[in-house]
Design an enzyme around this catalytic site. Structure first.
Site, PDB file in Angstrom:
ATOM      1  N   GLU A  71       5.695 -10.056  -2.439  1.00  0.00           N
ATOM      2  CA  GLU A  71       6.673  -9.202  -1.769  1.00  0.00           C
ATOM      3  C   GLU A  71       8.113  -9.660  -1.955  1.00  0.00           C
ATOM      4  OE1 GLU A  71       5.511 -10.576   2.818  1.00  0.00           O
ATOM      5  OE2 GLU A  71       5.996  -8.511   2.406  1.00  0.00           O
ATOM      6  N   LYS A  99       2.928 -13.177   0.096  1.00  0.00           N
ATOM      7  CA  LYS A  99       4.324 -13.648   0.234  1.00  0.00           C
ATOM      8  C   LYS A  99       5.007 -13.664  -1.127  1.00  0.00           C
ATOM      9  CE  LYS A  99       4.893 -13.334   3.585  1.00  0.00           C
ATOM     10  NZ  LYS A  99       4.133 -13.117   4.759  1.00  0.00           N
ATOM     11  N   ASN A 138      12.818   9.645  12.079  1.00  0.00           N
ATOM     12  CA  ASN A 138      12.005   8.529  11.586  1.00  0.00           C
ATOM     13  C   ASN A 138      10.557   8.991  11.677  1.00  0.00           C
ATOM     14  OD1 ASN A 138      10.585   6.124  11.253  1.00  0.00           O
ATOM     15  ND2 ASN A 138      11.038   5.390  13.321  1.00  0.00           N
ATOM     16  N   GLY A 139       9.806   8.873  10.568  1.00  0.00           N
ATOM     17  CA  GLY A 139       8.407   9.292  10.584  1.00  0.00           C
ATOM     18  C   GLY A 139       8.144  10.274   9.465  1.00  0.00           C
ATOM     19  N   HIS A 161     -17.327 -14.599 -10.792  1.00  0.00           N
ATOM     20  CA  HIS A 161     -17.844 -13.224 -10.813  1.00  0.00           C
ATOM     21  C   HIS A 161     -16.824 -12.272 -11.437  1.00  0.00           C
ATOM     22  CE1 HIS A 161     -21.317 -14.424  -8.499  1.00  0.00           C
ATOM     23  NE2 HIS A 161     -20.490 -15.133  -7.724  1.00  0.00           N
ATOM     24  N   ARG A 218      14.733  -3.574   9.342  1.00  0.00           N
ATOM     25  CA  ARG A 218      13.552  -2.729   9.163  1.00  0.00           C
ATOM     26  C   ARG A 218      13.373  -2.302   7.706  1.00  0.00           C
ATOM     27  NH1 ARG A 218      12.448  -0.150  14.326  1.00  0.00           N
ATOM     28  NH2 ARG A 218      11.703   1.762  13.365  1.00  0.00           N
ATOM     29  N   CYS A 245      12.681   3.790   8.507  1.00  0.00           N
ATOM     30  CA  CYS A 245      13.885   4.455   8.995  1.00  0.00           C
ATOM     31  C   CYS A 245      14.262   3.956  10.390  1.00  0.00           C
ATOM     32  CB  CYS A 245      13.662   5.960   9.101  1.00  0.00           C
ATOM     33  SG  CYS A 245      13.210   6.704   7.550  1.00  0.00           S
ATOM     34  N   LYS A 269      10.422  -3.622   7.308  1.00  0.00           N
ATOM     35  CA  LYS A 269       9.915  -4.654   8.217  1.00  0.00           C
ATOM     36  C   LYS A 269       8.853  -4.087   9.137  1.00  0.00           C
ATOM     37  CE  LYS A 269       9.803  -8.620  10.335  1.00  0.00           C
ATOM     38  NZ  LYS A 269       8.997  -9.642   9.643  1.00  0.00           N
ATOM     39  N   GLU A 271      -2.562 -14.780   2.007  1.00  0.00           N
ATOM     40  CA  GLU A 271      -1.205 -14.724   2.566  1.00  0.00           C
ATOM     41  C   GLU A 271      -0.186 -15.281   1.559  1.00  0.00           C
ATOM     42  OE1 GLU A 271       0.405 -13.366   4.733  1.00  0.00           O
ATOM     43  OE2 GLU A 271       2.086 -14.603   5.349  1.00  0.00           O
ATOM     44  N   TRP A 285      14.456   4.924   4.899  1.00  0.00           N
ATOM     45  CA  TRP A 285      13.507   4.277   3.987  1.00  0.00           C
ATOM     46  C   TRP A 285      12.728   5.441   3.378  1.00  0.00           C
ATOM     47  CZ3 TRP A 285       8.085   3.729   3.643  1.00  0.00           C
ATOM     48  CH2 TRP A 285       7.651   2.708   2.787  1.00  0.00           C
TER      49      TRP A 285
HETATM   50  O1  M6R Z   1       4.621  -5.695  12.495  1.00  0.00           O
HETATM   51  P1  M6R Z   1       3.243  -5.929  11.972  1.00  0.00           P
HETATM   52  O2  M6R Z   1       2.807  -7.355  12.138  1.00  0.00           O
HETATM   53  O3  M6R Z   1       2.228  -4.982  12.520  1.00  0.00           O
HETATM   54  O4  M6R Z   1       3.360  -5.666  10.418  1.00  0.00           O
HETATM   55  C1  M6R Z   1       2.237  -5.708   9.590  1.00  0.00           C
HETATM   56  C2  M6R Z   1       2.640  -5.766   8.149  1.00  0.00           C
HETATM   57  O5  M6R Z   1       3.420  -4.647   7.809  1.00  0.00           O
HETATM   58  C3  M6R Z   1       3.437  -7.034   7.819  1.00  0.00           C
HETATM   59  O6  M6R Z   1       2.720  -8.174   8.143  1.00  0.00           O
HETATM   60  C4  M6R Z   1       3.793  -7.057   6.322  1.00  0.00           C
HETATM   61  O7  M6R Z   1       2.646  -7.208   5.556  1.00  0.00           O
HETATM   62  C5  M6R Z   1       4.807  -8.169   6.036  1.00  0.00           C
HETATM   63  N1  M6R Z   1       5.805  -7.684   5.132  1.00  0.00           N
HETATM   64  C6  M6R Z   1       4.204  -9.377   5.434  1.00  0.00           C
HETATM   65  O8  M6R Z   1       5.120 -10.362   5.132  1.00  0.00           O
END
Ligand code: M6R
Length: 609
Positions: A489, A486, A98-99, A505, A27, A2, A604, A482, A74
């Site tokens: 997401e 990627k 927000n929260g 395993h 965000r 949010c 974000k 990673e 959000w």
């Molecule tokens: O702002 P931050 O680096 O603390 O955020 C951490 C994660 O939320 C962030 O890396 C998230 O996993 C991304 N969407 C990855 O692409």
């Protein structure tokens, strides 16, 4: 996550609120709304979906007024519908938030028993009713908010306006970020927002509420109070956010732009930590004695956590210092034992991630020295740290982190050298060799980027996959993790990463001729081991995509495709192999037509637990 904004000024605010909300779009959100007061009357417009839907609504049903609040939601409690969208109203009180209000169920039951009727499934609505209830009991707005805050449990930032009060807005912060912007003589007004970027078009004079603070705003004043109700002053500084250009340039998506910025932003970050003439690292401003430090505790979330894992390999292997790495959401509740005189390192792009911030508070309570690697220098994590190691990636708008990740790796690599030098395990010759390898990174990344059309072609095949497996060993294992994150997401294809040695395993049972297996295998001292694991996959018909600086023949098995990397020092190999996994995810998502920069369900900056 949010986003909240608020304006009290001398011009109509509805359009300006939407402009500010646009700057918070990155965000992530699924509905939006604004409320204003005009001729003493409170009114609001809300819409499900993107801000253009809210703009359409405001076009047909405009809102007047020189005071207002706005919100991008959000969804946490309740579906992303118009009814659940903020601002919420009870009586003459309107709230954006927000929260999460953790005790909202108890409060809701209590308010319902008092006759309050709930229109939404949100936790926020309890705040509006609580404040309205205080006011019907005779409290003035300020007292009503102060009393209501004492009932709320959880982390939040909120802003409240009141029908009949066109020169009053009240804000509060517990956990979630809250910036106050100060207008000037030419353009009087006060502003509030989730970050300084949202307020950049209006002002660069910014202060931040601290945890527990609340603020009473008029169009030309801000009185800030702490949790106990004592008036306090918070430093006003000039924010750099306005100088940050937030556009896509010639790229189709922010993510593409940010991938391509990596050579530049890594160079910029390197020049902060390296004395290029002397070929030495320079951490002269970092006041930590790594020679005597028993161990370093790292916590972070998502991509930043994977950067932490790479950091563990680099700092242990090259710096000779034991490192523990934890996912912040686990760390904060594990109540880990912490050595006296220890140090804790937090890695975060936004500097606002709720779990990382909570882990930081825990470490502070255990008297640890707090170091952070952050991209947003004005963020809560940066402000709470004893030592800040900035990444100079510039604003990262795409939800999928790319340039922030490689800049985090850059800082961690330079830090590993610094630690190794302090602990006496890196001599001058080795320091120079490692620094030279780092300086080569921007050029090597540019070389990988120059072959992106091959990765685009390969991604068109990958876009038909249902599941994808990523493998890597040693420092390449976090890069495999990673890569899988990627892909998940932004393309919504299920992907998993395994340490290559772990394959037999269990996960090897998944392999058949439909399963793409992406193997990240730079030619390092674990290369042969990874190759034998890869051959086990090939023997079972898996479609191998080989990412390596070795020749294809070195694979010794049939490859479906190969992404050839330039030769690099093993010390910097994760920085190079991060690029093809980003490009694979990006182009796969483009082929699938997903919303690359704002993928579904994601935010974000994750400012709630
Ligand atoms: O702002 P931050 O680096 O603390 O955020 C951490 C994660 O939320 C962030 O890396 C998230 O996993 C991304 N969407 C990855 O692409």
């Amino acid at each position: 996550m949010c986003g909240i904004v608020g304006i009290i000024g001398t011009e109509p605010v509805a359009e300006r609120l939407v402009d500010a909300l646009k700057r918070l779009e990155y965000r992530g959100y699924d509905s939006a709304g604004v409320a204003t007061i005009h001729n003493h009357v409170l009114d609001r417009r809300r819409a499900k979906g993107k801000l253009k839907e809210l703009e359409k609504r405001l076009h047909t049903e405009p809102l007047e007024g020189m005071i207002g609040i706005g919100h991008t939601r959000w969804a946490t409690h309740g579906k992303p519908t118009e009814v659940n969208a903020h601002p919420h109203i009870s009586g003459g009180v309107s709230v954006v938030h927000n929260g999460i209000i953790e005790n909202f169920k108890t409060l809701r039951a209590e308010l319902e028993a008092d006759g309050y009727v709930f229109e939404t499934e949100t936790d926020t609505e309890v705040i509006a009713h609580l404040i309205a209830r205080e006011m019907t009991r005779g409290a003035e707005p300020q007292q009503a908010v102060q009393t209501s805050l004492t009932h709320l449990e959880g982390a939040f930032a909120l802003a409240v306006i009141f029908a009949g009060h066109e020169d009053l807005m009240i804000g509060a912060r517990r956990g979630s970020p809250f910036a106050i912007g100060y207008g000037n003589d030419e353009e009087p007004g006060m502003y509030i927002g989730s970050d300084a970027i949202a307020l950049a078009p209006f002002t660069n004079k910014i202060s931040y509420l601290e945890d527990g603070d609340w603020v009473v705003l008029t169009k030309n004043s801000a009185a800030i109070y702490d949790e106990d109700g004592a008036e306090v002053s918070r430093k006003i500084s000039l924010s750099q956010a306005g100088a940050l250009i937030v556009d896509k340039g010639n790229h189709r998506h922010f993510m593409a732009k940010e991938i391509h910025e990596q050579p530049d932003v890594i160079s910029r970050t390197l020049s902060h930590y390296i004395d290029l003439g002397a070929e030495r690292v320079d951490f002269s401003e970092l006041d930590i004695d790594f020679k005597t430090l028993p161990r370093l505790t790292v916590s972070a979330c998502g991509t930043a956590y994977y950067a932490g894992l790479v950091g563990k390999y680099l700092i242990e292997r090259w710096g000779g210092l034991p490192v523990d790495v934890d996912i912040a959401s686990e760390f904060r509740y594990r109540e880990p034992l912490m050595a006296d005189g220890g140090a804790a390192l937090f890695i975060s792009q936004s500097g606002e991630t709720a779990d990382s911030l909570a882990s930081l508070s825990y470490c502070k309570s255990k008297a640890q020295k707090i170091i952070s690697i952050v991209n947003v220098q004005e963020s809560s994590i940066a402000r709470e740290s004893d030592e800040v190691l900035p990444t100079l990636a510039g604003p990262e708008i795409g939800v999928a982190s790319t340039k922030a990740f490689t800049c985090q790796l850059t800082v961690l690599a330079a830090l590993a050298i610094h630690i190794g030098v302090q602990r006496g395990v890196i001599n001058e010759a080795l320091e120079k060799e490692l620094v030279r390898s780092l300086v080569e990174v921007p050029r090597l990344i540019s070389e990988v980027l120059s072959h992106e059309s091959d990765i685009d072609d390969l991604s068109s095949q990958l876009s038909h996959a249902k599941d994808v497996l990523y493998l890597g060993r040693g420092v390449s294992f976090p890069i495999a993790l990673e890569g899988a994150l990627k892909l998940k997401e932004i393309s919504y294809i299920h992907a998993e990463a395994y340490a290559a040695g772990e394959l037999k395993h269990g996960p090897i049972a998944l392999i058949d001729e439909t399963m793409p297996v992406i193997v990240v295998a730079p030619e390092d001292d674990l290369f042969d081991k990874t190759i034998s694991n890869m051959q086990e996959v090939a023997a079972r018909g898996g479609r191998i995509i080989f990412i390596s600086d070795a020749d294809g023949e070195a694979a010794g098995c049939e490859l479906s495709s190969m992404i050839k990397l330039p030769k690099a020092h093993t010390f910097v190999s994760p920085l190079i192999s991060a690029i093809p996994v980003q490009l694979l995810a990006y182009y796969t998502a483009v082929h699938m037509g997903t919303d690359v920069d704002q993928p579904r369900n994601l935010a974000k900056s994750v400012t709630v637990e």
